[in-house]
Design a protein around this motif. Structure first.
Motif, PDB file in Angstrom:
ATOM      1  N   PHE A  37       0.720  -1.088  -0.171  1.00  0.00           N
ATOM      2  CA  PHE A  37       0.197   0.056   0.007  1.00  0.00           C
ATOM      3  C   PHE A  37       0.831   1.303  -0.109  1.00  0.00           C
ATOM      4  CE2 PHE A  37      -2.311  -3.267   2.536  1.00  0.00           C
ATOM      5  CZ  PHE A  37      -3.026  -3.425   1.454  1.00  0.00           C
ATOM      6  N   ASP A  38       2.325   1.404   0.659  1.00  0.00           N
ATOM      7  CA  ASP A  38       2.872   2.142   0.701  1.00  0.00           C
ATOM      8  C   ASP A  38       3.458   2.465  -0.595  1.00  0.00           C
ATOM      9  OD1 ASP A  38       2.993   2.857   3.795  1.00  0.00           O
ATOM     10  OD2 ASP A  38       3.474   0.741   3.748  1.00  0.00           O
ATOM     11  N   VAL A  39       3.921   1.463  -1.285  1.00  0.00           N
ATOM     12  CA  VAL A  39       4.595   1.273  -2.615  1.00  0.00           C
ATOM     13  C   VAL A  39       3.603   1.857  -3.524  1.00  0.00           C
ATOM     14  CG1 VAL A  39       5.908   0.164  -4.224  1.00  0.00           C
ATOM     15  CG2 VAL A  39       6.451  -0.154  -2.022  1.00  0.00           C
ATOM     16  N   LEU A  40       2.499   1.530  -3.457  1.00  0.00           N
ATOM     17  CA  LEU A  40       1.459   1.796  -4.788  1.00  0.00           C
ATOM     18  C   LEU A  40       1.234   3.284  -4.605  1.00  0.00           C
ATOM     19  CD1 LEU A  40      -0.989  -1.287  -4.409  1.00  0.00           C
ATOM     20  CD2 LEU A  40       0.479  -0.427  -6.273  1.00  0.00           C
ATOM     21  N   ALA A  41       1.006   3.941  -3.362  1.00  0.00           N
ATOM     22  CA  ALA A  41       0.769   5.078  -3.113  1.00  0.00           C
ATOM     23  C   ALA A  41       1.755   6.297  -3.775  1.00  0.00           C
ATOM     24  CB  ALA A  41       0.432   5.577  -1.686  1.00  0.00           C
ATOM     25  N   LYS A  42       3.166   5.663  -3.302  1.00  0.00           N
ATOM     26  CA  LYS A  42       4.380   6.290  -4.119  1.00  0.00           C
ATOM     27  C   LYS A  42       4.403   6.566  -5.536  1.00  0.00           C
ATOM     28  CE  LYS A  42       7.256   6.000  -0.011  1.00  0.00           C
ATOM     29  NZ  LYS A  42       8.635   5.324   0.439  1.00  0.00           N
ATOM     30  N   ALA A  43       3.649   5.464  -6.179  1.00  0.00           N
ATOM     31  CA  ALA A  43       3.599   5.292  -7.458  1.00  0.00           C
ATOM     32  C   ALA A  43       2.626   5.852  -8.207  1.00  0.00           C
ATOM     33  CB  ALA A  43       3.701   3.562  -7.828  1.00  0.00           C
ATOM     34  N   GLY A  44       1.835   6.534  -7.427  1.00  0.00           N
ATOM     35  CA  GLY A  44       0.461   7.186  -7.732  1.00  0.00           C
ATOM     36  C   GLY A  44      -0.529   6.374  -8.062  1.00  0.00           C
ATOM     37  N   LYS A  45      -0.592   5.206  -7.398  1.00  0.00           N
ATOM     38  CA  LYS A  45      -1.705   4.223  -7.697  1.00  0.00           C
ATOM     39  C   LYS A  45      -2.743   4.515  -6.568  1.00  0.00           C
ATOM     40  CE  LYS A  45       0.362   2.120 -11.029  1.00  0.00           C
ATOM     41  NZ  LYS A  45      -0.142   2.000 -12.419  1.00  0.00           N
ATOM     42  N   LYS A  46      -4.005   4.464  -6.768  1.00  0.00           N
ATOM     43  CA  LYS A  46      -5.031   4.732  -5.857  1.00  0.00           C
ATOM     44  C   LYS A  46      -5.600   3.212  -5.311  1.00  0.00           C
ATOM     45  CE  LYS A  46      -8.334   7.549  -5.767  1.00  0.00           C
ATOM     46  NZ  LYS A  46      -9.321   8.763  -6.060  1.00  0.00           N
ATOM     47  N   THR A  47      -5.476   3.032  -3.863  1.00  0.00           N
ATOM     48  CA  THR A  47      -5.896   1.762  -3.428  1.00  0.00           C
ATOM     49  C   THR A  47      -7.126   2.054  -2.306  1.00  0.00           C
ATOM     50  OG1 THR A  47      -3.538   1.017  -3.529  1.00  0.00           O
ATOM     51  CG2 THR A  47      -4.998   0.001  -2.204  1.00  0.00           C
ATOM     52  N   ALA A  48      -8.115   1.050  -2.393  1.00  0.00           N
ATOM     53  CA  ALA A  48      -9.109   1.168  -1.111  1.00  0.00           C
ATOM     54  C   ALA A  48      -9.046  -0.248  -0.447  1.00  0.00           C
ATOM     55  CB  ALA A  48     -10.466   1.296  -1.886  1.00  0.00           C
ATOM     56  N   ILE A  49      -9.137  -0.165   0.986  1.00  0.00           N
ATOM     57  CA  ILE A  49      -9.503  -1.348   1.553  1.00  0.00           C
ATOM     58  C   ILE A  49     -10.885  -1.169   2.299  1.00  0.00           C
ATOM     59  CG2 ILE A  49      -8.928  -2.203   3.826  1.00  0.00           C
ATOM     60  CD1 ILE A  49      -6.395  -2.153   3.613  1.00  0.00           C
ATOM     61  N   VAL A  50     -11.602  -2.374   1.993  1.00  0.00           N
ATOM     62  CA  VAL A  50     -13.093  -2.478   2.393  1.00  0.00           C
ATOM     63  C   VAL A  50     -13.037  -3.746   3.423  1.00  0.00           C
ATOM     64  CG1 VAL A  50     -15.444  -2.504   1.576  1.00  0.00           C
ATOM     65  CG2 VAL A  50     -13.682  -1.649  -0.111  1.00  0.00           C
ATOM     66  N   SER A  51     -13.391  -3.337   4.318  1.00  0.00           N
ATOM     67  CA  SER A  51     -13.406  -4.346   5.690  1.00  0.00           C
ATOM     68  C   SER A  51     -14.484  -4.055   6.609  1.00  0.00           C
ATOM     69  CB  SER A  51     -12.108  -4.389   6.155  1.00  0.00           C
ATOM     70  OG  SER A  51     -11.936  -5.309   7.200  1.00  0.00           O
ATOM     71  N   THR A  52     -14.662  -5.191   7.404  1.00  0.00           N
ATOM     72  CA  THR A  52     -15.555  -5.089   8.608  1.00  0.00           C
ATOM     73  C   THR A  52     -14.837  -4.615   9.690  1.00  0.00           C
ATOM     74  OG1 THR A  52     -15.175  -7.480   8.728  1.00  0.00           O
ATOM     75  CG2 THR A  52     -17.473  -6.934   8.169  1.00  0.00           C
ATOM     76  N   GLU A  53     -15.624  -3.620  10.398  1.00  0.00           N
ATOM     77  CA  GLU A  53     -14.774  -2.974  11.565  1.00  0.00           C
ATOM     78  C   GLU A  53     -14.250  -3.900  12.638  1.00  0.00           C
ATOM     79  OE1 GLU A  53     -17.273  -0.043  12.851  1.00  0.00           O
ATOM     80  OE2 GLU A  53     -18.729  -1.726  14.031  1.00  0.00           O
ATOM     81  N   GLY A  54     -12.922  -3.454  12.987  1.00  0.00           N
ATOM     82  CA  GLY A  54     -12.464  -4.218  14.281  1.00  0.00           C
ATOM     83  C   GLY A  54     -11.493  -5.483  13.397  1.00  0.00           C
ATOM     84  N   ASP A  55     -11.638  -5.920  12.472  1.00  0.00           N
ATOM     85  CA  ASP A  55     -10.986  -6.940  12.013  1.00  0.00           C
ATOM     86  C   ASP A  55      -9.551  -6.545  11.522  1.00  0.00           C
ATOM     87  OD1 ASP A  55     -12.697  -9.385  12.060  1.00  0.00           O
ATOM     88  OD2 ASP A  55     -13.989  -8.122  10.446  1.00  0.00           O
ATOM     89  N   SER A  56      -8.688  -7.420  11.272  1.00  0.00           N
ATOM     90  CA  SER A  56      -7.254  -7.070  11.221  1.00  0.00           C
ATOM     91  C   SER A  56      -7.056  -6.193   9.947  1.00  0.00           C
ATOM     92  CB  SER A  56      -6.647  -8.301  10.931  1.00  0.00           C
ATOM     93  OG  SER A  56      -6.500  -9.140  11.999  1.00  0.00           O
ATOM     94  N   ILE A  57      -7.462  -6.689   8.853  1.00  0.00           N
ATOM     95  CA  ILE A  57      -7.311  -5.534   7.567  1.00  0.00           C
ATOM     96  C   ILE A  57      -7.695  -4.189   7.786  1.00  0.00           C
ATOM     97  CG2 ILE A  57      -8.019  -5.421   5.254  1.00  0.00           C
ATOM     98  CD1 ILE A  57      -7.233  -8.155   4.753  1.00  0.00           C
ATOM     99  N   SER A  58      -8.742  -4.073   8.675  1.00  0.00           N
ATOM    100  CA  SER A  58      -9.328  -2.741   8.845  1.00  0.00           C
ATOM    101  C   SER A  58      -8.620  -1.945   9.944  1.00  0.00           C
ATOM    102  CB  SER A  58     -10.757  -2.477   9.432  1.00  0.00           C
ATOM    103  OG  SER A  58     -10.702  -3.059  10.840  1.00  0.00           O
TER     104      SER A  58
END
Length: 279
Positions: free
Chosen positions: A137-158
């Motif tokens: 996610f850090d590398v994609l942002a630096k490369a100008g790529k747009k990223t979205a995470i969609v997750s249930t609240e409280g779970d690890s990915i969120s």
């Protein structure tokens, strides 16, 4: 806690570690790899090149959709392969993947998206701190790529990937997450979308990995992958997309009926990943 060994359909450990997923994603998008991450998965890169025939200097893909259903073990896939039949009709590649130790959700996703073993990225047990090492996610942002995470609240990915230059869509229920992922696909403004569903893991803990409610969640996870595939076909037809079905770890039975995970055995370590190339 008594461990029930009958879930070990595959008795050998798989060879391709989930740490190789991070570099694979970045290579597919033509983005510079994380310097310390494990190497990309050659089978995926070859299949993408075969499918899309990119021009010299062109990235194989310009869109990635990563679907992360929790706790779908290889032994579940092997024992109940019929559940996956329709899904496999829209996939190009199935890989036998190996999780990391301990195979618990925040540790595994930390490794999957950083390309590092737990001792390197710092999450060593079931806890959810914000990951301090570089991730895709850090590398994609630096490369100008747009990223979205969609997750249930409280779970690890969120939680473990917070504080990064990307968008977060966090909801109480899986259904809202899936609907938002469909909306984002239709809007066609993200280069990378990550969707997490934790319902199979939730119900296998409470009703066993082979319980009716757990299997209902598993079938819903499979249907969600197919729904996302159809949405990508409809809305991302101008793109070269990799859609990935990527669970974090497996599961096993304890006391003959409940479900658990976290042990260094094939039942918890071996998982299937599926890649579909659309465009």
């Amino acid at each position: 806690m008594k461990y029930t060994n009958s879930t070990d359909v595959s008795s050998d450990f798989h060879k391709i570690c989930i740490t190789r997923t991070a570099s694979t994603i970045l290579y597919l998008l033509g983005v510079s790899p994380l310097p310390k991450a494990d190497a990309p998965i050659e089978e995926v890169l070859c299949k993408a090149a075969e499918r899309f025939s990119p021009l010299p200097g062109q990235a194989p893909c310009d869109r990635i959709f990563l679907y992360n259903p929790d706790a779908v073990a290889m032994w579940i896939y092997e024992k109940y392969a019929g559940y996956f039949t329709e899904m496999e009709k829209c996939t190009d590649l199935r890989l036998p993947m190996l999780s990391v130790v301990p195979p618990v959700t925040p540790v595994c996703f930390g490794s999957m998206y950083s390309g590092l073993q737990p001792a390197q990225h710092g999450i060593l047990k079931y806890e959810k701190p914000v990951l301090q090492v570089a991730t895709i996610f850090d590398v994609l942002a630096k490369a100008g790529k747009k990223t979205a995470i969609v997750s249930t609240e409280g779970d690890s990915i969120s939680r473990i990937f917070l504080e990064r230059d990307m968008d977060y869509y966090i909801y109480p229920k899986k259904e809202a997450c899936n609907q938002k992922a469909l909306e984002l696909t239709a809007q066609d403004r993200y280069d990378c979308i990550v969707l997490y569903n934790g319902d199979y893991d939730y119900h296998m803990h409470r009703h066993s990995p082979e319980g009716k409610r757990a299997f209902r969640a598993l079938r819903e996870n499979i249907a969600t992958f197919q729904e996302m595939h159809a949405a990508i076909q409809a809305h991302w037809s101008a793109h070269r997309t990799a859609l990935v079905f990527a669970p974090d770890h497996g599961c096993h039975r304890v006391w003959g009926f409940l479900g658990s995970h976290g042990i260094n055995r094939p039942c918890d370590m071996n998982i299937p990943h599926f890649y579909s190339f659309i465009g």
